[in-house]
Enzyme design. Structure first.
Site, short mmCIF file in Angstrom:
data_model
loop_
_atom_site.label_atom_id
_atom_site.label_comp_id
_atom_site.label_asym_id
_atom_site.label_seq_id
_atom_site.Cartn_x
_atom_site.Cartn_y
_atom_site.Cartn_z
N PHE A 164 14.13 37.25 13.22
CA PHE A 164 13.66 36.33 14.26
C PHE A 164 14.81 35.72 15.07
O PHE A 164 14.64 35.40 16.24
CB PHE A 164 12.89 35.15 13.64
CG PHE A 164 11.58 35.48 13.03
CD1 PHE A 164 10.48 35.77 13.83
CD2 PHE A 164 11.42 35.52 11.67
CE1 PHE A 164 9.25 36.08 13.27
CE2 PHE A 164 10.19 35.82 11.09
CZ PHE A 164 9.11 36.10 11.90
N SER A 202 8.79 40.96 22.11
CA SER A 202 8.06 40.10 23.04
C SER A 202 7.36 40.93 24.10
O SER A 202 7.82 42.01 24.49
CB SER A 202 9.06 39.15 23.71
OG SER A 202 8.50 38.52 24.84
N THR A 230 7.45 40.25 27.00
CA THR A 230 8.30 40.23 28.20
C THR A 230 8.91 41.61 28.47
O THR A 230 9.37 41.87 29.59
CB THR A 230 9.44 39.20 28.06
OG1 THR A 230 10.18 39.46 26.87
CG2 THR A 230 8.90 37.78 28.01
N TYR A 286 16.35 36.89 28.92
CA TYR A 286 15.68 36.87 27.62
C TYR A 286 14.89 38.15 27.41
O TYR A 286 15.00 38.82 26.38
CB TYR A 286 14.74 35.66 27.51
CG TYR A 286 13.77 35.77 26.36
CD1 TYR A 286 14.21 35.60 25.05
CD2 TYR A 286 12.43 36.08 26.58
CE1 TYR A 286 13.32 35.74 23.98
CE2 TYR A 286 11.54 36.22 25.53
CZ TYR A 286 11.99 36.05 24.23
OH TYR A 286 11.12 36.20 23.18
N ASP A 299 25.45 31.39 11.10
CA ASP A 299 25.39 31.78 12.50
C ASP A 299 25.65 33.28 12.56
O ASP A 299 26.75 33.75 12.26
CB ASP A 299 26.45 31.01 13.30
CG ASP A 299 26.35 31.26 14.79
OD1 ASP A 299 25.74 32.26 15.20
OD2 ASP A 299 26.91 30.44 15.57
N LEU A 300 24.64 34.04 12.94
CA LEU A 300 24.76 35.49 12.93
C LEU A 300 25.72 36.03 13.99
O LEU A 300 26.06 37.22 13.97
CB LEU A 300 23.37 36.13 13.11
CG LEU A 300 22.37 35.89 11.98
CD1 LEU A 300 21.00 36.45 12.35
CD2 LEU A 300 22.86 36.51 10.67
N ARG A 350 8.52 28.89 38.30
CA ARG A 350 9.71 28.97 37.45
C ARG A 350 10.28 30.39 37.51
O ARG A 350 9.55 31.37 37.38
CB ARG A 350 9.31 28.62 36.00
CG ARG A 350 10.44 28.49 35.04
CD ARG A 350 9.97 27.86 33.75
NE ARG A 350 8.84 28.60 33.16
CZ ARG A 350 8.27 28.28 32.01
NH1 ARG A 350 8.69 27.22 31.34
NH2 ARG A 350 7.27 28.99 31.54
N PRO A 351 11.59 30.51 37.70
CA PRO A 351 12.19 31.86 37.76
C PRO A 351 11.90 32.63 36.47
O PRO A 351 11.98 32.10 35.38
CB PRO A 351 13.70 31.57 37.89
CG PRO A 351 13.80 30.18 38.40
CD PRO A 351 12.61 29.44 37.88
N GLY A 352 11.56 33.91 36.63
CA GLY A 352 11.35 34.76 35.46
C GLY A 352 9.91 34.83 34.99
O GLY A 352 9.59 35.66 34.13
N LYS A 391 15.31 41.56 24.62
CA LYS A 391 14.30 42.16 23.76
C LYS A 391 14.19 43.66 24.03
O LYS A 391 14.02 44.47 23.12
CB LYS A 391 12.95 41.47 23.94
CG LYS A 391 12.93 40.02 23.45
CD LYS A 391 13.31 39.91 21.98
CE LYS A 391 13.25 38.49 21.47
NZ LYS A 391 13.68 38.38 20.05
N ILE A 436 8.19 30.39 14.44
CA ILE A 436 7.45 31.52 13.88
C ILE A 436 8.02 31.88 12.51
O ILE A 436 7.28 32.22 11.58
CB ILE A 436 7.50 32.73 14.83
CG1 ILE A 436 7.02 32.33 16.22
CG2 ILE A 436 6.64 33.88 14.29
CD1 ILE A 436 7.32 33.35 17.30
#
Length: 342
Positions: free
Chosen positions: A84, A128, A130, A153, A61-62, A298-300, A157, A15
């Site tokens: 992102f 997301s 989610t 995940y 690498d943040l 699938r889990p989740g 968010k 994205i």
């Protein structure tokens, strides 16, 4: 008048790269940081091929607090940040939650610290759908309750939005969280697209890789959900539509048109499509027959989720323009382009 400067974290990702192209087309001077853990510096070539412009790129690498602070010290004149950079696979987050909490939460905190220290007021957050968990009603609008997350995940968010909201209240930041649904497709030029490393975690690259002969068959995770054809339902949105929403949201902040310091918008099409719907549409646009096998759930995964996009349509003045046929056709074109290089 000098171009506005915007930092795009994870700007070589799927994205992110499409958003960089849209930002450059809109006249922004774009700075990109990416650790290339799920992307490639070769994406820069595609961005330049489309836009004719090279974004300012730094490999970073943040999770490295000191390196992130040093970057913001060096680039303290940003007008805004689009964040992102994050790990993004639901299944992997269930298997390795600590990776997700370290990457997605720590990176966000260090970015916000940089913004606060250097008075960078405007932030767009890659959120997301989610955050809604398994919704009570469909379609989902922004007033729907944020439920206990179905995966680590999703939880990152949710927590990310809470951190940003509290930072806006404490430090006077202005932020927009874009809760997007399922991005698919590629740029029409086939110069950039989704480039998963290893086995794809998302449906469409798994479809295109199966059609290209890289995978023996498509795995469908469950056909016994309470949906018309038994497969999960999602709101699939063309990645270019999604990228354009970020540019519009950033402009809203820069022009101080936001109605609150922290705003939330759903970014989707408002249409729900099942896994089998997407498979059939791909077969139609590509002329390929896809072998598939039903496997365990699938889990989740939630059963069904699709957006009420009225707020984004009316307040942002944004609306999805592309169909699933457009998106899947562009994804197939992109897959063929990648394979022709190998």
């Amino acid at each position: 008048m000098a171009a506005k400067k915007v930092l795009v974290t994870g700007g070589l990702g799927y994205i992110g790269s499409h958003t960089v192209v849209c930002l450059q087309a809109a006249g922004y001077e774009v700075y990109v940081v990416d650790d290339c853990s799920n992307s490639s510096e070769a994406v820069l070539e595609g961005i330049v091929a489309i836009s004719g412009k090279q974004p300012h790129y730094t490999k970073l690498d943040l999770r490295d607090k000191n390196a992130t602070a040093a970057y913001f010290q060096q680039h303290s004149d940003m007008d805004g940040v689009i964040h992102f950079a994050a790990s993004k696979a639901v299944g992997e987050s269930v298997a390795d939650p600590l990776k997700y909490y370290e990457n997605n939460i720590s990176g966000l905190v260090y970015v916000l610290q940089g913004c606060v220290k250097h008075d960078i007021k405007n932030l767009i957050f890659s959120s997301s759908c989610t955050v809604y968990g398994q919704p009570d009603e469909l379609p989902i609008d922004e007033s729907a309750p944020v439920k206990p997350a179905a995966s680590p995940y999703g939880n990152t968010k949710q927590v990310g939005e809470e951190i940003i909201l509290e930072s806006c209240e404490a430090y006077g930041l202005a932020a927009i969280s874009l809760r997007y649904f399922n991005p698919i497709g590629a740029h029409e030029s086939a110069q950039i697209g989704e480039l998963p490393l290893g086995v794809p975690q998302n449906l469409v690259p798994f479809i295109t890789q199966t059609a290209a002969g890289l995978r023996d068959e498509l795995q469908v995770f469950g056909d016994d959900y309470p949906t018309p054809d038994g497969s999960c339902i999602r709101d699939y949105i063309h990645v270019v539509d999604l990228a354009e929403a970020h540019v519009i949201a950033l402009s809203r902040l820069l022009e101080q048109k936001n109605s609150a310091n922290f705003e939330v918008f759903n970014v989707g099409t408002g249409e729900g499509s099942s896994v089998f719907d997407i498979v059939k549409t791909f077969e139609s646009v590509s002329g390929n027959s896809l072998p598939h096998r039903i496997t365990d759930r699938r889990p989740g995964d939630v059963v069904a989720v699709y957006a009420d996009t009225k707020k984004a349509n009316e307040v942002l003045g944004w609306k999805a323009r592309f169909s699933n046929e457009d998106a899947l056709s562009s994804a197939w074109k992109w897959e063929q382009k990648i394979r022709s290089k190998k």
